[in-house]
Write an enzyme that holds these catalytic residues in place. Sequence first.
Site, PDB file in Angstrom:
ATOM      1  N   ASP A 131     -11.213   2.350   3.346  1.00  0.00           N
ATOM      2  CA  ASP A 131     -11.475   0.920   3.170  1.00  0.00           C
ATOM      3  C   ASP A 131     -12.954   0.666   2.889  1.00  0.00           C
ATOM      4  O   ASP A 131     -13.335  -0.410   2.439  1.00  0.00           O
ATOM      5  CB  ASP A 131     -11.097   0.150   4.454  1.00  0.00           C
ATOM      6  CG  ASP A 131      -9.774  -0.589   4.315  1.00  0.00           C
ATOM      7  OD1 ASP A 131      -9.401  -0.913   3.169  1.00  0.00           O
ATOM      8  OD2 ASP A 131      -9.129  -0.845   5.348  1.00  0.00           O
ATOM      9  N   GLN A 141      -4.712  -1.747   9.277  1.00  0.00           N
ATOM     10  CA  GLN A 141      -4.560  -3.072   8.670  1.00  0.00           C
ATOM     11  C   GLN A 141      -5.170  -4.147   9.576  1.00  0.00           C
ATOM     12  O   GLN A 141      -4.838  -4.244  10.749  1.00  0.00           O
ATOM     13  CB  GLN A 141      -3.066  -3.348   8.420  1.00  0.00           C
ATOM     14  CG  GLN A 141      -2.800  -4.641   7.695  1.00  0.00           C
ATOM     15  CD  GLN A 141      -3.385  -4.663   6.278  1.00  0.00           C
ATOM     16  OE1 GLN A 141      -3.249  -3.720   5.520  1.00  0.00           O
ATOM     17  NE2 GLN A 141      -4.079  -5.749   5.930  1.00  0.00           N
ATOM     18  N   LYS A 186       0.848  -1.200   0.000  1.00  0.00           N
ATOM     19  CA  LYS A 186       0.000   0.000   0.000  1.00  0.00           C
ATOM     20  C   LYS A 186       0.884   1.252   0.000  1.00  0.00           C
ATOM     21  O   LYS A 186       0.604   2.218  -0.718  1.00  0.00           O
ATOM     22  CB  LYS A 186      -0.950  -0.024   1.206  1.00  0.00           C
ATOM     23  CG  LYS A 186      -2.057  -1.041   1.028  1.00  0.00           C
ATOM     24  CD  LYS A 186      -2.838  -1.357   2.279  1.00  0.00           C
ATOM     25  CE  LYS A 186      -3.765  -2.555   2.003  1.00  0.00           C
ATOM     26  NZ  LYS A 186      -4.472  -3.049   3.169  1.00  0.00           N
TER      27      LYS A 186
END
Length: 286
Positions: free
Chosen positions: A120, A97, A53
Amino acid sequence: MNTKIIDGKIISGQIKDELKEKTALLKEKGIEVTLAVILVGADPASQVYVRNKKRACEYIGYRSLSYELPEDTSEEELLKLIDELNGRKDVDGILVQMPLPKHIDEKKVTLAISPDKDVDGFHPMNVGALCVGDKGFVSCTPAGIIQLLKRGVDGFDISGKECVIVGRSNIVGKPMALLMLRENATVTIAHSRTKNLEEVCKRADIIIAAVGKAGMITKDHVKPGAVVIDVGINRSEDGKLCGDVKFDEVSEIASAITPVPGGVGPMTIAMLMYNCYEAAIMHMNS
Ligand code: NDP
């Protein structure tokens, strides 16, 4: 059959290149797209995801802020950091995460991220927005699959197609169903209690397999000419990465299919980057 192999590496590359160009224009106006990435603990798979990422941010020209916290970080400390980042005007997106260490409640963390920074797309406000057709961040993997269908299969129109999604998780199956509905497909969601899965799948013009069981979708599940999207990431007995679909036999009858690796996987990060750009534009205009 002349089956099209849908290449997620190429399509994700196109999306990142488009974002790179648009980001350069924003930079000229003095705006820097910024993603804060939080990793708690040292799970090796999570470390790889976070690294990828950050690399994507670098490639496109975003600023990434990295918070690598020890395994024993308390829930309170993590929530405090999120709160701080929520309040920072120079942060557009916040990504925590998953999975988190067991002593931290993932639901609480998801709820703590401000919906306008939830790149997200996991916050219930964003899921709800998708449900009622409002603007909001869409979960990255399903959003990437829509791009694969639109950009990867020439002349393909989702509207009116029968779509069967196998799997009903909150991050893939359910948002996927809502997105396909938004694209005017006729949607069926199958799951572990579905009876006659073969028959149900055989009705589909589009099958999206998001189960996590190696090779469970065989040619007996697929109508000749269907488009098959394989979300699964599994290890086969010989240790190789493989999907939920038996690629060799299904690719003989499908009109288009995604491989694993190199299909859906690369799209997830590309769509995360897309969401970060959208967040920056939203913040610029607010
Ligand atoms: P979950 O384990 O959360 O969900 C799996 C779903 O599959 C459940 O809804 C379950 O049904 C259903 N299921 C299980 N067994 C069967 C069966 N025999 N027949 C029909 N349905 C079944 O998984 P995720 O959605 O998180 O992930 C699915 C796969 O996709 C995994 O391999 C994961 O690694 C991969 N993945 C890949 C991503 C990418 O970027 N490429 C991103 C996210 C996930 P029930 O609800 O009834 O239990």
